[in-house]
Design an enzyme around this catalytic site. Structure first.
Site, PDB file in Angstrom:
ATOM      1  N   LYS A 105      30.656  -1.737 -23.017  1.00  0.00           N
ATOM      2  CA  LYS A 105      30.250  -2.467 -21.802  1.00  0.00           C
ATOM      3  C   LYS A 105      30.897  -1.901 -20.547  1.00  0.00           C
ATOM      4  O   LYS A 105      30.272  -1.851 -19.483  1.00  0.00           O
ATOM      5  CB  LYS A 105      30.563  -3.956 -21.924  1.00  0.00           C
ATOM      6  CG  LYS A 105      32.010  -4.280 -22.254  1.00  0.00           C
ATOM      7  CD  LYS A 105      32.174  -4.635 -23.702  1.00  0.00           C
ATOM      8  CE  LYS A 105      33.610  -4.940 -24.047  1.00  0.00           C
ATOM      9  NZ  LYS A 105      33.768  -5.421 -25.405  1.00  0.00           N
ATOM     10  N   GLU A 129      22.762  -3.385 -27.370  1.00  0.00           N
ATOM     11  CA  GLU A 129      22.804  -4.825 -27.688  1.00  0.00           C
ATOM     12  C   GLU A 129      24.242  -5.318 -27.890  1.00  0.00           C
ATOM     13  O   GLU A 129      24.626  -6.405 -27.457  1.00  0.00           O
ATOM     14  CB  GLU A 129      21.980  -5.088 -28.966  1.00  0.00           C
ATOM     15  CG  GLU A 129      21.907  -6.520 -29.387  1.00  0.00           C
ATOM     16  CD  GLU A 129      21.117  -7.372 -28.403  1.00  0.00           C
ATOM     17  OE1 GLU A 129      19.896  -7.238 -28.338  1.00  0.00           O
ATOM     18  OE2 GLU A 129      21.757  -8.177 -27.694  1.00  0.00           O
ATOM     19  N   VAL A 132      26.989  -6.742 -24.968  1.00  0.00           N
ATOM     20  CA  VAL A 132      27.052  -8.095 -24.371  1.00  0.00           C
ATOM     21  C   VAL A 132      26.925  -9.126 -25.478  1.00  0.00           C
ATOM     22  O   VAL A 132      25.941  -9.118 -26.231  1.00  0.00           O
ATOM     23  CB  VAL A 132      25.906  -8.330 -23.365  1.00  0.00           C
ATOM     24  CG1 VAL A 132      26.056  -9.698 -22.705  1.00  0.00           C
ATOM     25  CG2 VAL A 132      25.861  -7.242 -22.315  1.00  0.00           C
ATOM     26  N   GLY A 134      28.493  -9.458 -28.281  1.00  0.00           N
ATOM     27  CA  GLY A 134      28.720  -8.994 -29.663  1.00  0.00           C
ATOM     28  C   GLY A 134      27.479  -9.110 -30.519  1.00  0.00           C
ATOM     29  O   GLY A 134      26.487  -8.421 -30.295  1.00  0.00           O
ATOM     30  N   ILE A 136      25.312 -11.513 -30.734  1.00  0.00           N
ATOM     31  CA  ILE A 136      24.228 -12.379 -30.229  1.00  0.00           C
ATOM     32  C   ILE A 136      23.109 -11.506 -29.652  1.00  0.00           C
ATOM     33  O   ILE A 136      23.363 -10.705 -28.757  1.00  0.00           O
ATOM     34  CB  ILE A 136      24.751 -13.314 -29.109  1.00  0.00           C
ATOM     35  CG1 ILE A 136      25.944 -14.139 -29.604  1.00  0.00           C
ATOM     36  CG2 ILE A 136      23.642 -14.203 -28.585  1.00  0.00           C
ATOM     37  CD1 ILE A 136      26.657 -14.923 -28.498  1.00  0.00           C
ATOM     38  N   GLY A 187      44.933 -12.145 -33.570  1.00  0.00           N
ATOM     39  CA  GLY A 187      44.012 -11.006 -33.432  1.00  0.00           C
ATOM     40  C   GLY A 187      42.868 -11.273 -32.467  1.00  0.00           C
ATOM     41  O   GLY A 187      41.921 -10.498 -32.392  1.00  0.00           O
ATOM     42  N   ASP A 201      36.499  -7.852 -18.348  1.00  0.00           N
ATOM     43  CA  ASP A 201      35.592  -7.634 -19.481  1.00  0.00           C
ATOM     44  C   ASP A 201      34.324  -8.482 -19.304  1.00  0.00           C
ATOM     45  O   ASP A 201      33.208  -7.988 -19.501  1.00  0.00           O
ATOM     46  CB  ASP A 201      36.312  -7.993 -20.786  1.00  0.00           C
ATOM     47  CG  ASP A 201      35.395  -7.908 -21.985  1.00  0.00           C
ATOM     48  OD1 ASP A 201      35.116  -6.785 -22.443  1.00  0.00           O
ATOM     49  OD2 ASP A 201      34.932  -8.971 -22.463  1.00  0.00           O
ATOM     50  N   LYS A 205      30.275  -7.256 -18.770  1.00  0.00           N
ATOM     51  CA  LYS A 205      29.102  -7.753 -19.508  1.00  0.00           C
ATOM     52  C   LYS A 205      28.092  -8.382 -18.539  1.00  0.00           C
ATOM     53  O   LYS A 205      26.883  -8.218 -18.701  1.00  0.00           O
ATOM     54  CB  LYS A 205      29.544  -8.765 -20.559  1.00  0.00           C
ATOM     55  CG  LYS A 205      30.384  -8.115 -21.668  1.00  0.00           C
ATOM     56  CD  LYS A 205      31.130  -9.156 -22.468  1.00  0.00           C
ATOM     57  CE  LYS A 205      31.975  -8.547 -23.555  1.00  0.00           C
ATOM     58  NZ  LYS A 205      32.954  -9.494 -24.115  1.00  0.00           N
ATOM     59  N   GLY A 302      34.201  -8.867 -32.894  1.00  0.00           N
ATOM     60  CA  GLY A 302      34.547  -8.732 -34.309  1.00  0.00           C
ATOM     61  C   GLY A 302      33.711  -7.644 -34.953  1.00  0.00           C
ATOM     62  O   GLY A 302      32.576  -7.398 -34.540  1.00  0.00           O
TER      63      GLY A 302
HETATM   64  N1  LIG Z   1      36.233  -4.987 -30.995  1.00  0.00           N
HETATM   65  C1  LIG Z   1      35.208  -5.780 -30.707  1.00  0.00           C
HETATM   66  O1  LIG Z   1      35.107  -6.919 -31.193  1.00  0.00           O
HETATM   67  C2  LIG Z   1      34.124  -5.293 -29.794  1.00  0.00           C
HETATM   68  C3  LIG Z   1      33.052  -6.140 -29.459  1.00  0.00           C
HETATM   69  C4  LIG Z   1      32.021  -5.674 -28.645  1.00  0.00           C
HETATM   70  C5  LIG Z   1      32.069  -4.383 -28.173  1.00  0.00           C
HETATM   71  N2  LIG Z   1      33.129  -3.583 -28.487  1.00  0.00           N
HETATM   72  C6  LIG Z   1      33.140  -2.216 -27.960  1.00  0.00           C
HETATM   73  O2  LIG Z   1      33.013  -1.316 -29.052  1.00  0.00           O
HETATM   74  C7  LIG Z   1      33.709  -0.105 -28.763  1.00  0.00           C
HETATM   75  C8  LIG Z   1      34.690   0.181 -29.900  1.00  0.00           C
HETATM   76  O3  LIG Z   1      35.608  -0.894 -29.982  1.00  0.00           O
HETATM   77  P1  LIG Z   1      36.652  -0.995 -31.199  1.00  0.00           P
HETATM   78  O4  LIG Z   1      37.211  -2.384 -31.106  1.00  0.00           O
HETATM   79  O5  LIG Z   1      36.030  -0.535 -32.456  1.00  0.00           O
HETATM   80  O6  LIG Z   1      37.758   0.028 -30.724  1.00  0.00           O
HETATM   81  P2  LIG Z   1      38.872   0.754 -31.637  1.00  0.00           P
HETATM   82  O7  LIG Z   1      39.185  -0.104 -32.808  1.00  0.00           O
HETATM   83  O8  LIG Z   1      39.953   1.157 -30.721  1.00  0.00           O
HETATM   84  O9  LIG Z   1      38.102   2.032 -32.182  1.00  0.00           O
HETATM   85  C9  LIG Z   1      37.882   3.209 -31.435  1.00  0.00           C
HETATM   86  C10 LIG Z   1      38.206   4.368 -32.346  1.00  0.00           C
HETATM   87  O10 LIG Z   1      37.771   5.582 -31.735  1.00  0.00           O
HETATM   88  C11 LIG Z   1      38.839   6.533 -31.821  1.00  0.00           C
HETATM   89  N3  LIG Z   1      38.686   7.462 -30.698  1.00  0.00           N
HETATM   90  C12 LIG Z   1      39.018   7.275 -29.394  1.00  0.00           C
HETATM   91  N4  LIG Z   1      38.699   8.365 -28.669  1.00  0.00           N
HETATM   92  C13 LIG Z   1      38.150   9.251 -29.517  1.00  0.00           C
HETATM   93  C14 LIG Z   1      37.629  10.564 -29.367  1.00  0.00           C
HETATM   94  N5  LIG Z   1      37.583  11.183 -28.177  1.00  0.00           N
HETATM   95  N6  LIG Z   1      37.154  11.193 -30.467  1.00  0.00           N
HETATM   96  C15 LIG Z   1      37.189  10.604 -31.676  1.00  0.00           C
HETATM   97  N7  LIG Z   1      37.685   9.352 -31.897  1.00  0.00           N
HETATM   98  C16 LIG Z   1      38.149   8.688 -30.821  1.00  0.00           C
HETATM   99  C17 LIG Z   1      40.083   5.679 -31.731  1.00  0.00           C
HETATM  100  O11 LIG Z   1      41.207   6.390 -32.215  1.00  0.00           O
HETATM  101  P3  LIG Z   1      42.683   5.928 -31.685  1.00  0.00           P
HETATM  102  O12 LIG Z   1      42.822   4.489 -32.100  1.00  0.00           O
HETATM  103  O13 LIG Z   1      43.602   6.823 -32.398  1.00  0.00           O
HETATM  104  O14 LIG Z   1      42.664   6.090 -30.202  1.00  0.00           O
HETATM  105  C18 LIG Z   1      39.712   4.487 -32.611  1.00  0.00           C
HETATM  106  O15 LIG Z   1      39.918   4.743 -33.973  1.00  0.00           O
HETATM  107  C19 LIG Z   1      34.356  -0.327 -27.397  1.00  0.00           C
HETATM  108  O16 LIG Z   1      33.522   0.201 -26.388  1.00  0.00           O
HETATM  109  C20 LIG Z   1      34.433  -1.825 -27.269  1.00  0.00           C
HETATM  110  O17 LIG Z   1      34.429  -2.279 -25.931  1.00  0.00           O
HETATM  111  C21 LIG Z   1      34.133  -4.001 -29.298  1.00  0.00           C
END
Ligand SMILES: NC(=O)c1ccc[n+]([C@@H]2O[C@H](COP(=O)([O-])OP(=O)(O)OC[C@H]3O[C@@H](n4cnc5c(N)ncnc54)[C@H](OP(=O)(O)O)[C@@H]3O)[C@@H](O)[C@H]2O)c1
Length: 431
Positions: A105, A129, A132, A134, A136, A187, A201, A205, A302
């Site tokens: 986002k 999708e 914004v 998650g 939904i 968490g 954040d 969105k 999540g």
């Molecule tokens: N978490 C949620 O509930 C949620 C909900 C909606 C949307 N999102 C979105 O989804 C995306 C991912 O979120 P996430 O929670 O999965 O994040 P995350 O757990 O931090 O996962 C990102 C992964 O990508 C790796 N990474 C970062 N830069 C990289 C690169 N240049 N090349 C290769 N790997 C790389 C990171 O490694 P390192 O950890 O070693 O840096 C980490 O393992 C974000 O844009 C977030 O805003 C997340």
């Protein structure tokens, strides 16, 4: 059966959720959709780190560009987050002729124009999708189910962390810092919670929702955002006494020649449908000119809820075939006119004001006099009992007032010698 090869960037929380679901539901998806999704390459910073899932070593790489440029990859799924590497990788993927799915986002809010323009030029999809709400399916609803409507307003709880914190404060009476620590322990909040608790954040969105609900370009910096760090347990308790609940709301609505778009803590009447959205849940209430109010409720974050939305996008891409978004009304409209966002100073709202006053005769009269000077009328008051020499809370609710007047009045009141500390101002919404 159609085969779609996926290049996955990032095997973090959401990447892992995606891998788990696509592996566990492979047969189900193939049988019901006649599509086979195969994750053929994965880029991750530390490919050998210990993790929950164990993709074949040969498909893992540290080099995300290798994945983006791999000729066998049809769709790049960007789940690394951030606005630097993700920005250039998505653009590179589009230039390479790949479709893109992302949950990012922050990137789409800040650099949406350049990414959607490039996708349009390259006739490739960028689907989002998961960015914004998650899990939904609110973007799909705007694209398909609500297509006959002009959207008049959006009221949304789209940050689970802040909703969890405010719910804890409301249910237990604890203060903000304690509730934040609890959210981190469970968490629901990150070690650095700044983007969530400052409302950024939710503003990211909202920028995406505004673009696709109202159809046009929107400048992220035009969206006003206020977080919840200043909300005290006193505010929550006083709001309760008046019959209100405090929520962090993202609001967008047509107003005069432009529109209002902001993120703010808000006093909502307890009877408001969003007042009962608790814990880490999200809800998006949209009003269409034909359908009226529609409410979307569910898990806004999540691994599995978010990956569920990523898979919905993958299925859309598989079904859309090679035509790309160039003729897609939904995508084209969002690159049209610029949506003018009205200044926060011009909005009309009711307000909750909390003063700490040294209790002397005529304090309320003096405050009322200043409010009157700015044409602000009071609808309700709570004044705590006297406590010799100590500051006591005085709470006022106002009728509809222009923000500009309200701010000028509060500045003047805050200079009065009987006022201790900065006055708390929280906007109010009605059912
Ligand atoms: N978490 C949620 O509930 C949620 C909900 C909606 C949307 N999102 C979105 O989804 C995306 C991912 O979120 P996430 O929670 O999965 O994040 P995350 O757990 O931090 O996962 C990102 C992964 O990508 C790796 N990474 C970062 N830069 C990289 C690169 N240049 N090349 C290769 N790997 C790389 C990171 O490694 P390192 O950890 O070693 O840096 C980490 O393992 C974000 O844009 C977030 O805003 C997340």
């Amino acid at each position: 059966m159609k085969k779609i090869n996926i290049g996955l960037l990032g095997l973090g929380q959401i990447g892992t959720g995606l891998y788990e679901i696509l592996t566990a539901k492979k047969k189900q998806i193939e049988q019901s959709l006649n599509v086979s999704f195969e994750i053929v390459r994965i880029a991750e910073k530390y490919p050998n780190a210990k993790r929950k899932v164990h993709p074949p070593k040969k498909i893992m790489t540290r080099d995300a560009l290798e994945v983006v440029r791999d000729p066998s990859v049809d769709v790049v799924v960007e789940l690394i987050g951030g606005t630097t590497a993700a920005r250039s990788l998505i653009k590179e993927a589009l230039k390479e002729g790949k479709h893109v799915v992302t949950a990012n986002k922050a990137l789409l809010a800040e650099y949406g124009d350049e990414i959607f323009e490039l996708a349009h030029k390259m006739r490739r999809w960028v689907c989002f999708e998961a960015s914004v709400g998650g899990g939904i399916p609110c973007i799909k609803a705007l694209r398909e189910g609500l297509v006959a409507n002009n959207i008049e307003s959006v009221y949304a709880i789209i940050n689970g962390t802040t909703n969890y914190i405010l719910t804890q404060m409301t249910e237990t009476g604890m203060g903000f810092n304690e509730a934040l620590k609890g959210a981190q322990a469970k968490g629901y909040a990150e070690a650095d919670p700044t983007l969530d608790i400052q409302g950024i954040d939710a503003a990211h969105k909202l920028a995406i929702l505004v673009r696709f609900a109202f159809g046009g370009r929107v400048k992220f910096s035009d969206i006003y955002s206020e977080g919840i760090t200043q909300i005290s347990s006193d505010d929550i308790a006083f709001a309760k006494e008046f019959g209100y609940t405090i929520k962090l709301l993202a609001i967008a609505k047509q107003s005069g020649k432009g529109m209002e778009a902001r993120v703010q803590p808000t006093l909502l009447p307890n009877a408001h449908i969003l007042a009962s959205v608790n814990g880490s849940f999200n809800a998006i209430l949209m009003r269409g000119d034909e359908v009226g109010d529609v409410l979307f409720y569910g898990r806004g974050a999540g691994p599995h809820p978010t990956a569920s939305a990523v898979i919905a996008d993958l299925v859309d891409i598989a079904k859309a075939g090679a035509t790309g978004p160039a003729e897609d009304r939904f995508m084209v409209r969002a690159l049209g006119k610029t949506i003018p966002v009205n200044s926060i100073f011009s909005i009309l709202s009711r307000y909750y004001l909390r003063f700490y006053v040294i209790d002397r005769p005529s304090v309320l009269a003096n405050i009322s006099k200043v409010l009157g000077k700015y044409k602000i009328s009071i609808s309700d008051v709570i004044q705590r009992e006297r406590s010799a020499g100590r500051a006591v809370p005085l709470i006022l609710l106002t009728h509809d007032t222009h923000e500009k007047n309200l701010r000028a009045a509060v500045r003047e009141i805050d200079r009065m010698s009987c006022i201790k500390g900065k006055t708390q101002v929280i906007r109010m919404e009605e059912a």
